[in-house]
Design a protein around this motif. Structure first.
Motif, short mmCIF file in Angstrom:
data_model
loop_
_atom_site.label_atom_id
_atom_site.label_comp_id
_atom_site.label_asym_id
_atom_site.label_seq_id
_atom_site.Cartn_x
_atom_site.Cartn_y
_atom_site.Cartn_z
N PHE A 1 15.06 -13.89 12.99
CA PHE A 1 16.43 -13.65 12.56
C PHE A 1 17.30 -14.89 12.79
CE2 PHE A 1 20.74 -12.42 13.91
CZ PHE A 1 21.20 -11.87 12.72
N THR A 2 17.13 -15.56 13.93
CA THR A 2 17.92 -16.76 14.23
C THR A 2 17.58 -17.89 13.27
OG1 THR A 2 17.91 -16.08 16.56
CG2 THR A 2 18.62 -18.32 16.07
N TYR A 3 16.29 -18.08 12.97
CA TYR A 3 15.89 -19.11 12.00
C TYR A 3 16.49 -18.82 10.62
CZ TYR A 3 12.54 -22.15 14.41
OH TYR A 3 11.96 -23.10 15.21
N GLU A 4 16.45 -17.57 10.21
CA GLU A 4 16.98 -17.22 8.90
C GLU A 4 18.48 -17.47 8.83
OE1 GLU A 4 15.43 -16.47 6.23
OE2 GLU A 4 13.40 -16.21 7.01
N CYS B 1 20.71 -13.76 3.06
CA CYS B 1 22.01 -13.96 3.72
C CYS B 1 22.18 -12.89 4.79
CB CYS B 1 23.16 -13.90 2.71
SG CYS B 1 23.06 -15.15 1.42
N LEU B 2 21.67 -13.16 5.98
CA LEU B 2 21.74 -12.18 7.07
C LEU B 2 23.07 -12.34 7.80
CD1 LEU B 2 18.07 -12.43 8.41
CD2 LEU B 2 19.03 -10.90 6.68
N PRO C 1 29.18 -9.20 7.71
CA PRO C 1 30.20 -8.75 6.72
C PRO C 1 29.61 -8.43 5.35
CG PRO C 1 31.02 -10.63 7.97
CD PRO C 1 29.59 -10.47 8.34
N LEU C 2 28.63 -9.22 4.89
CA LEU C 2 28.00 -8.93 3.60
C LEU C 2 27.22 -7.62 3.66
CD1 LEU C 2 27.25 -9.83 0.71
CD2 LEU C 2 25.30 -11.05 1.70
N TRP C 3 26.51 -7.38 4.74
CA TRP C 3 25.73 -6.16 4.87
C TRP C 3 26.63 -4.93 5.04
CZ3 TRP C 3 20.39 -5.16 4.77
CH2 TRP C 3 19.60 -6.28 4.52
N PHE D 1 25.17 -23.17 -3.90
CA PHE D 1 25.17 -22.68 -2.52
C PHE D 1 24.56 -21.27 -2.48
CE2 PHE D 1 28.88 -25.46 -3.04
CZ PHE D 1 28.60 -26.43 -2.09
N PRO D 2 23.24 -21.17 -2.62
CA PRO D 2 22.61 -19.84 -2.71
C PRO D 2 22.66 -19.04 -1.41
CG PRO D 2 20.94 -21.56 -2.62
CD PRO D 2 22.25 -22.26 -2.73
N THR D 3 23.00 -19.69 -0.29
CA THR D 3 23.05 -18.97 0.99
C THR D 3 24.48 -18.78 1.49
OG1 THR D 3 22.80 -21.06 2.20
CG2 THR D 3 20.79 -19.83 1.67
#
Length: 770
Positions: free
Chosen positions: A270-273, A87-88, A91-93, A53-55
């Motif tokens: 951004f939405t596609y990503e 991973c946009l 929380p991660l950012w 699960f790379p994303t």
């Protein structure tokens, strides 16, 4: 025996490992277990999870926080470099910015500058997220905390704050209203005169952002942000998520905020990503993303997305062909050729389609001779099927205008594929285009002499059609008779197939969608032919009522000219039930449960019984069981499982309780007055339909509609007896039935103020409020 079993077990284990790899429940358990382990033991677990699960941003965050807890800065930086751009997720950012502030908190001015750059970097990637409001607030707070040693630095700080506020208030986020209030206070604190102009300038932009936020939130709320990216399985939940993302993408592409093209495109990207974080294994999403880039004029971006797509779904031939098409359409022939060669592989496992498409590509870009050379060299490939011969022959005929070469290719293929009826039919189509009727007849004769009868059905049909178009009456009749003789040896009907029928006439004198009879006659002839073929067989009653279940391939050429396909399967309408809109999708209630009213054993006591309660209530089967005697529950639990339709227990018992069943001596005659007066039992569809919309009121008998006129009606029974209730019936002399009726009456009258279920056996619904 051992050698043949080992490959099967190996394939099964491989399939199981692929399935287990994307097991969401097992993944969650493994990730939770890693939380309680030291980082040295947890790291291999995280690497295993993230390889699948790379994303999955939540696993990346969990992984990096484990390193941050032990102050392993080098490993933390390495992990952030691997995951941030893919991973946009806010929380991660925010975890990233916490790390940056921690590292630079003691570096003074230099550290402040590094932190500011990190904030700008983060906001440029996730600043348009609907959940990015806290990030903007944190950024503004950080700018306010910066020290200003002189007037110039103070002016720079104020300018930076104003720009941050002005960017924040035009983004539709959860905190847009709070940010607007803070911005108003900020401008008024600096200069009230300047504030009026700036606030009036940005008020419409803020109003637009607030309106778009309300609309965007409707789409955002439908998305499951905890979903893991697994290959599509066709589940209902996955389809809902796919639809939700499509709606959000369509909303963003419409540029509802009417911002400039660059900002709008950035928001769409951004939405596609974000979408690909969850629909990572969906080739259609990747293709839509690349197509949007290509239409926007960014071919390089489309190529990069295709490369990422093939890394995510390496086995997708569709994406490879689409990528090669993009490269070829923009003149990158060598890049496209590499993609086609990747599809060819080592030549051993190459598919026939890959051969065909590569031949077409080579002919388009390198010429006819290069395509011919590849065709001749690749003929020894194990997967070089008849499809490749047909494709190359038609290419030579249609594109190169070389009928002689096409004829030679078909003849060469005939030596290898004489046993393929499809190849024979393609060859005859080619000869028909040349109007070469002599060679067509010769081809039919060669093919039919080598094909077994059961595989020659379609060839015979085409031969008859050919004679109807090119031949005379004598040749037509002869071919039809030869076909009947050949196919009569394949079925059980034997000599009956040799007889002529009216269908043959219809077949000979029809053209396209024009028929020498009406559609009613056409259906009648098909039905009669099916009945004739099964005249000596035991025909199922439902099949007779619904017509032929499967139209046999051995039917005359008449059926081959029909618009409908020859293998139509007619539904058994006797098993149909009335649609119930209250039944939710995926509820798992089987058709047998809805039809019969009681789930079949052994699930009798565990599944919801919809029809037991009359279909008009929401109580569960467990609640009904509470009012049922324990002895009866034990008896029901031990009932054997049955196959086939089951009667509606409530209806049967209701009719029995309302009937005056004689209890006289054996052999005593039964008068008509003691027979049941309720008429025949209703059909399954009648019961399911009437009970759902009209519950049976208490105190009245169940009177199903009499739809069968040939059933005997009891005219001697008085009218008042027909409406008599269970309670008005005289008590029988059988003790068991007396106790049963008493229990039914007691449970019916014990409930007041609402509709009661009555006895679990009687099935009466009481609407009284006494």
């Amino acid at each position: 025996m051992t050698s043949s079993a080992e490959p099967d077990s190996k394939d099964d284990s491989t399939t199981a490992s692929v399935v287990d790899k994307y097991n969401v429940e097992a993944t969650e358990i493994l990730a939770n277990s890693a939380l309680h382990l030291p980082i040295t033991q947890a790291a291999p677990i995280y690497e295993q999870l993230l390889s699948v699960f790379p994303t999955a941003a939540k696993y990346w965050k969990q992984y990096v926080e484990a390193h941050m807890a032990v102050n392993n800065d080098d490993a933390t930086k390495q992990i952030f470099s691997r995951c941030l751009l893919n991973c946009l997720q806010v929380p991660l950012w925010r975890c990233y910015i916490r790390f940056i502030r921690k590292v630079n908190e003691k570096k003074g001015v230099e550290g402040h500058e590094e932190t500011r750059k990190a904030f700008d970097f983060m906001l440029s990637h996730v600043g348009s997220d609907i959940a990015s409001g806290p990030v903007w607030v944190e950024y503004v707070t950080f700018l306010k905390s910066l020290p200003a040693l002189n007037a110039q630095e103070e002016s720079q700080r104020m300018t930076a704050l104003r720009k941050a506020y002005q960017k924040a208030i035009i983004n539709p986020t959860h905190h847009v209203e709070q940010l607007w209030k803070d911005y108003e206070n900020f401008e008024n604190s600096v200069s009230r005169q300047l504030a009026k102009g700036l606030i009036s300038e940005y008020q419409p932009k803020y109003n637009s952002a607030k309106a778009v936020y309300r609309e965007r939130k409707k789409y955002i709320d439908e998305i499951d942000w905890n979903m893991l990216a697994i290959p599509p399985t066709g589940s209902y939940k996955e389809e809902l998520q796919w639809t939700a993302w499509k709606k959000l993408l369509s909303f963003e592409k419409g540029n509802p905020q009417r911002i400039d093209s660059a900002s709008s495109n950035k928001r769409i990207i951004f939405t596609y990503e974000q979408c690909l974080m969850y629909l990572y294994h969906y080739p259609d999403v990747w293709y839509d993303y690349t197509t949007w880039h290509a239409k926007s004029g960014s071919i390089d971006a489309a190529i990069k997305v295709f490369q990422r797509a093939l890394k995510a779904i390496p086995d997708s031939e569709m994406l490879r062909y689409a990528f090669a098409e993009l490269e070829e359409s923009h003149g990158a022939i060598q890049a496209a050729k590499k993609l086609y060669e990747g599809l060819l592989g080592d030549g051993v496992n190459t598919t026939a389609l890959a051969h065909i498409q590569f031949i077409r590509f080579v002919r388009r870009n390198e010429g006819v001779e290069a395509a011919r050379k590849y065709f001749l060299d690749a003929r020894k490939s194990p997967n070089f099927t008849h499809h490749v011969y047909v494709a190359y022959a038609l290419m030579a005929f249609c594109l190169d205008k070389d009928p002689k070469l096409a004829h030679n290719v078909f003849e060469a293929g005939l030596k290898r594929f004489m046993h393929e009826p499809v190849y024979i039919l393609e060859y005859t189509d080619f000869l028909s285009r040349l109007n070469d009727d002599r060679n067509i007849r010769a081809l039919f004769e060669r093919a039919l002499s080598s094909l077994p009868p059961e595989e020659s059905i379609e060839v015979w049909k085409r031969f008859i059609q050919f004679e109807q178009m090119y031949g005379d009456l004598d040749s037509m009749l002869k071919v039809e008779q030869r076909r009947k003789e050949a196919l009569s040896r394949t079925g059980e009907e034997g000599a009956s197939t040799l007889e002529g029928s009216l269908q043959d006439v219809v077949s000979r004198y029809s053209f396209m969608d024009l028929w020498p009879c009406s559609s009613k006659d056409l259906d009648h002839l098909v039905r009669q032919e099916w009945l004739a073929k099964n005249i000596n067989k035991k025909v199922d009653k439902s099949a007779l009522s619904n017509g032929p279940g499967i139209v046999d391939k051995g039917l005359s050429g008449f059926t081959s000219n029909s618009i409908t396909p020859g293998n139509v399967i007619y539904p058994d309408t006797s098993q149909m039930v009335i649609y119930d809109p209250r039944q939710k999708p995926g509820s798992g209630i089987s058709s047998s449960a809805v039809t019969s009213g009681v789930p079949a054993a052994p699930n009798t006591l565990s599944n919801p019984a919809v029809a037991i309660t009359g279909g008009g209530t929401t109580n569960t089967f467990d609640e009904i069981l509470k009012a049922t005697p324990h002895a009866l529950v034990a008896f029901l639990a031990n009932l054997p499982a049955i196959e086939g339709p089951t009667p509606n227990v409530d209806i049967v018992l209701s009719i029995c309780l309302q009937s005056d069943i004689p209890t006289g001596q054996i052999g005593k005659s039964v008068t008509p007055s003691t027979q049941m007066a309720t008429g025949p039992a209703p059909s399954t569809s009648d019961i399911s339909g009437s009970n759902r919309s009209h519950p049976i009121p208490s105190g009245s008998s169940f009177k199903p509609r009499d739809r069968q006129s040939h059933k005997r009606k009891d005219l001697d029974r008085p009218d008042d007896d027909e409406t008599s209730s269970v309670q008005s019936q005289p008590l029988p002399r059988d003790a068991f039935r007396i106790r049963q009726m008493q229990r039914a009456r007691g449970s019916t009258t014990s409930q007041t103020g609402s509709a009661s279920y009555g006895s679990a056996l009687s099935g009466d619904l009481s609407g009284s409020t006494s």
